[in-house]
Design an enzyme around this catalytic site. Structure first.
Site, short mmCIF file in Angstrom:
data_model
loop_
_atom_site.label_atom_id
_atom_site.label_comp_id
_atom_site.label_asym_id
_atom_site.label_seq_id
_atom_site.Cartn_x
_atom_site.Cartn_y
_atom_site.Cartn_z
N CYS A 43 -4.82 60.16 -2.54
CA CYS A 43 -4.92 59.82 -1.12
C CYS A 43 -5.03 61.07 -0.24
CB CYS A 43 -3.66 59.02 -0.78
SG CYS A 43 -3.38 58.72 0.94
N ARG B 141 0.49 46.47 5.74
CA ARG B 141 0.14 47.15 4.49
C ARG B 141 1.27 48.09 4.11
NH1 ARG B 141 -4.37 45.31 3.44
NH2 ARG B 141 -4.29 46.43 1.48
N SER B 142 1.44 48.28 2.82
CA SER B 142 2.40 49.30 2.38
C SER B 142 1.59 50.49 1.89
CB SER B 142 3.34 48.76 1.31
OG SER B 142 2.65 48.01 0.37
N THR B 143 1.59 51.52 2.71
CA THR B 143 0.72 52.67 2.46
C THR B 143 1.53 53.94 2.21
OG1 THR B 143 0.61 53.07 4.83
CG2 THR B 143 -1.17 51.76 3.89
N VAL B 144 0.88 54.90 1.59
CA VAL B 144 1.37 56.27 1.51
C VAL B 144 0.52 57.09 2.48
CG1 VAL B 144 2.39 56.44 -0.78
CG2 VAL B 144 -0.10 56.48 -0.56
N GLU C 158 2.64 57.47 8.94
CA GLU C 158 1.39 57.95 9.53
C GLU C 158 1.28 59.45 9.25
OE1 GLU C 158 -1.39 56.72 10.82
OE2 GLU C 158 -1.98 58.81 11.11
N SER C 159 0.26 59.81 8.47
CA SER C 159 0.15 61.19 7.99
C SER C 159 0.12 62.21 9.13
CB SER C 159 -1.09 61.34 7.12
OG SER C 159 -2.26 61.02 7.84
N TYR D 91 -14.17 55.91 3.80
CA TYR D 91 -13.56 54.64 3.36
C TYR D 91 -14.40 53.46 3.84
CZ TYR D 91 -9.37 57.14 1.93
OH TYR D 91 -8.50 57.98 1.29
N1 LIG Z 1 -3.28 56.03 8.82
C1 LIG Z 1 -2.56 56.18 7.60
C2 LIG Z 1 -3.39 55.69 6.43
C3 LIG Z 1 -2.66 55.72 5.11
C4 LIG Z 1 -3.41 54.94 4.04
O1 LIG Z 1 -4.25 54.07 4.32
N2 LIG Z 1 -3.11 55.24 2.77
C5 LIG Z 1 -3.77 54.53 1.69
C6 LIG Z 1 -4.01 55.45 0.51
S1 LIG Z 1 -5.30 56.59 0.79
C7 LIG Z 1 -2.89 53.43 1.17
O2 LIG Z 1 -1.72 53.64 0.96
N3 LIG Z 1 -3.45 52.25 0.97
C8 LIG Z 1 -2.77 51.15 0.41
C9 LIG Z 1 -3.10 49.86 1.11
O3 LIG Z 1 -3.79 49.87 2.13
O4 LIG Z 1 -2.65 48.85 0.62
C10 LIG Z 1 -2.18 57.64 7.45
O5 LIG Z 1 -3.00 58.50 7.81
O6 LIG Z 1 -1.09 57.93 6.98
#
Ligand SMILES: N[C@@H](CCC(=O)N[C@@H](CS)C(=O)NCC(=O)O)C(=O)O
Length: 321
Positions: free
Chosen positions: A55, A121-124, A139-140, A185
């Site tokens: 990511c 969403r559960s994001t990193v 948020e990065s 993306y």
């Molecule tokens: N705006 C967020 C975007 C984070 C993001 O979309 N991360 C992706 C990985 S590149 C993720 O975890 N996706 C999992 C999902 O959407 O379920 C940031 O910049 O932190």
């Protein structure tokens, strides 16, 4: 890809609209509070950074953590493994959540521990507070900015957010984000030809614009690296290796842009981040994490790119924005 709805995991998605990928805003998106920034320096190990090598957004705070010499204050956990319910937290095994008696398999369980009714969403990346058992931010750009503000005795004395550039940086970040960093993306996740065409046109328009800017300046705003350069770096690093093929951005490669390719090597060769940009791991994680575009989990053989080739951009040092 699946998401949480009122604390329950569902296979539903709300990210494709008329064939186009729309990225939802992060839920923990606000500016990180001053007391958190102070606590990072005073309570080593309290706040954890959770990221993924696949990511580009995760890599932003991971790089800032190293640039600002915060490794000893903020432990890092890399989420990885088969994507069954979103990101696996620990390669399919359990992970003991710092500061709690719980062990989890999926990243989304960290979200519901923080908020049992979470929808989204559960994001990193995630900045996790092991004391309050809360997500501080997902948020990065906010995490990156907060890490830049941490004050320690031994840290890198420079800020990557010089106040004199703040307006210009946010404008530049904004068009790079929509055209390129998020654009790749939009290209990769598009489900209609039209959405794909539009995304790819903007990706290459943005690369052309950056190539032009970097003819005269060593970094985006002149002789010094800023957070905007590091944000852009995480996208460019992956361009030929991931987005070119996996996301079908094949009109041109990064190496076809002499300034951009040398600029990316210049950042890559920055001594303080030496060793933490592990390209084979990034590539493997990226291809294994996208079962839609790569259902058989095949990791392609990479082109012979020499990231150590001298960039010779020091000669542009004198140019200020
Ligand atoms: N705006 C967020 C975007 C984070 C993001 O979309 N991360 C992706 C990985 S590149 C993720 O975890 N996706 C999992 C999902 O959407 O379920 C940031 O910049 O932190």
């Amino acid at each position: 890809m699946g998401m949480l709805y009122k604390g329950e995991w569902t296979d539903q998605d709300d990210i494709i609209h008329n064939g186009a990928y729309i990225r939802p805003d992060s839920k923990y998106n606000g500016e990180i509070a001053k007391d958190v920034i102070e606590n990072i320096a005073t309570f080593p190990g309290r706040y954890w950074l959770i990221g993924s090598n696949s990511c580009q957004w995760s890599q932003r705070p991971m790089l800032m953590r190293r640039l600002k010499k915060l490794d000893n204050l903020i432990p890092l956990h890399i989420a990885h493994g088969p994507r069954l319910e979103g990101y696996a937290i620990n390669g399919g095994a359990t992970w003991d959540i710092p500061g709690s008696q719980f062990a989890i398999c999926h990243l989304h369980q960290l979200y519901t521990l923080s908020d049992p009714d979470y929808t989204g969403r559960s994001t990193v990346p995630v900045l996790w507070d092991s004391l309050s058992q809360q997500i501080i931010s997902n948020e990065s750009s906010q995490i990156m900015h907060a890490l830049d503000k941490v004050e320690t005795e031994d840290q890198h004395p420079l800020t990557y957010y010089p106040p004199s550039l703040s307006k210009e940086m946010s404008l530049t970040d904004s068009w790079i984000y929509s055209g390129l960093s998020n654009g790749v993306y939009k290209a990769g996740f598009a489900q209609s030809q039209n959405a794909y065409n539009q995304a790819v046109a903007l990706v290459f328009h943005t690369l052309d614009r950056l190539e032009q800017i970097l003819t005269e300046k060593r970094f985006l705003f002149g002789p010094d690296q800023t957070a905007s350069d590091w944000k852009l770096f995480t996208t460019l690093l992956r361009f030929d290796l991931v987005y070119y093929t996996l996301h079908r951005c094949i009109k041109r490669r990064l190496v076809d842009y002499p300034n951009l390719w040398a600029y990316t090597r210049d950042l890559y060769q920055t001594r303080s981040i030496s060793g933490i940009v592990d390209i084979p791991t990034i590539v493997a994680a990226s291809y294994q994490n996208d079962t839609t575009n790569n259902p058989h989990n095949i990791i392609p053989i990479m082109p012979d790119l020499d990231w150590e080739t001298p960039h010779e951009r020091d000669t542009l040092k004198a140019n200020r924005s």
